[in-house]
Structures are given as C-alpha cells and as structure tokens.
Design a protein around this motif. Sequence first.
Motif: not given
Length: 319
Positions: A88-94
Amino acid sequence: MTEPSNTSRRAAVVLNPIKPTTVDIRDLVSKISADEGWDEPLVLETTKEDPGHGMAQQALDEDVDLVIAAGGDGTVRCVAEELAGTNTPLGLLPLGTGNLLARNLDLDVDDPEGSVRVALTGTERRLDVVHVTVDRAMEAHVFLVMAGLGFDAAMMGDTRDDLKDKVGWLAYVDAGIRNLPGKPQRTKITIDGGKPIGRRLRSVMGGNCGKIMGGLEIFPGAKIDDGLLEIMTVAPHGTFGWLGVVAGLLRRGKGKDPSIEYFQCKSAVIETQVPQDIEIDGDYLGKGTHIAMRVEPNSLRVRMPYGKKDPAILTSPEP
C-alpha cells in the motif's frame, strides 16, 4: 477531470487535526477524489494517545489503495511505520513546520490541493526506511529523513510548539541557540559491525536523505533509495567551535576539520556513557545511551510528483 475507471479505488487520510491549515482537508480530499474517479475517502483523525499508528493499521485492514498522511513529519513517520513492507503506497499532504520528506521529494508544501492530486495520480517510487531501536528495546521505530542523539535531539525536545505556530521553522533556531552550551560526551560508533570508533561528540545523526530547511544538504550525497545510511558526527571545539561545524556543513564534509565527520553504512550502533536526548524525524523520544540503526532497502512505496528529480535525493532522477 480524469475519466472514471471501471476499478473502484479508495484512499484513506490519516489526519492530524491540530495542525493549522486554511483549508478544510476533508472537503478537499473528497472533492479531488471525486474529480479523479476515486471513491469517497476514509478519513481517520490522530489523537494525543495515538499519533497515527492505529489509524494507518485500520486503513490497511479496510484494504484501501492509498494512505495519505496529512500532518507533519511525525504523522508521516507513524503512517510509514505501518505501511513499510506492505504493497500500500504512502501519499503526503504536508501540514507541519518542517515537512522534510515532502521537501526532499519536490512536493510544494504550500499547495494542499496539488499535494492531494500528486498522492492520487503521481508517480511512485520505492524508498528505503531506517529501523531504529533505543536502549535495546524489543520494538523498533522507523525514520525516513533523519534521527539524532545529542544536541539536535535536545533542540527538537526544547522547541516551543506555540512558537512554531507563530514563526514556523525559526522556532528551531531559537531552541538551537538555547542549547548551544554543553559538553561533548564520550561516544562509541560501530559501523556495519566493525571495530567501535571512539569520539567526544555533541551530536550523532543518521540520515536517509539529505536536505533540511532552506535547501541545506546536511548529508551530502544521501539518496533515499540507495540502501545506505549516512552517519554524521558533530564535535565543535572551543568557544567558536560551532563556526567550524557550520563551515563543515557548507563544505559538504570535504574539509579536514574534525568538527564534522561522515560515514556511510547499512547499519550503525551508537553508544554513550551518559544518557543523551534522542529524536527521530523531529519526534523527541527522551533520553538513552544506545541506538541501533538498520536500513531496510526499498521497503516503502511513496507517491511523488512527475518530473526529473534531484540526483542528490534519488538514484534515478528520471520519473
């Protein structure tokens, strides 16, 4: 708008609700998910007691296609700890102060909408994570950017949250100045199981990628997907010793001043006689006398923007 796919896809958002933001994160992710043909997202808020581990595990249990960490580096680290070793991939919302992983991966930290679209539709790479155990604990943490023992960790632990909200990363400068006084400590460093190296140090840091605030490359040549760990030691000498440290950083470790030394390895053990402050990816862990670090190569899938990447960060700069 992307044409709807016949395959249903759903993202989960692990959201740190205390991070200040000018947009409604739930509405933003919901809208962009619909635009890109994804199902309504699962939104899970972190708590003081659980900064993201349980939420990321719940997302995995619900078999989502992507988990977006919406928060600072601490939230990203906790989510990554659960996703590492999975498909499962990780996405980033900083949403944090440093957002160091996002900056290293060329995400615009001031564009929440763009970050969500990158998470849903961007290119994907496999990155290293570094496993860390403190004082021979049974459970390991992971870090994606850096971990430290000594001065840098004391600085992280002493940074005022109220000041971070007001002036951002300058709050770290304030904490750094207040923690400059101090004595070097006897330290042993064992690289890849070799003979221990003895030093008197103010700080030892392990790095998985190189850049910090302002684009300063604190670990020259560190790549987040090369299966290697960078170790940096800091040993200022005398009243003006910190000037030598700064000079060593600016010279990218190419000088002969022992204020800064670099080692490259797959594993490292750091031991001190006196308990020292410890941090991983900006999270202060308290004090300890023993840290073991080990790289787990290419174990985390991460979404990032399309386009040529900085060759100082990724082994292959092409998208």
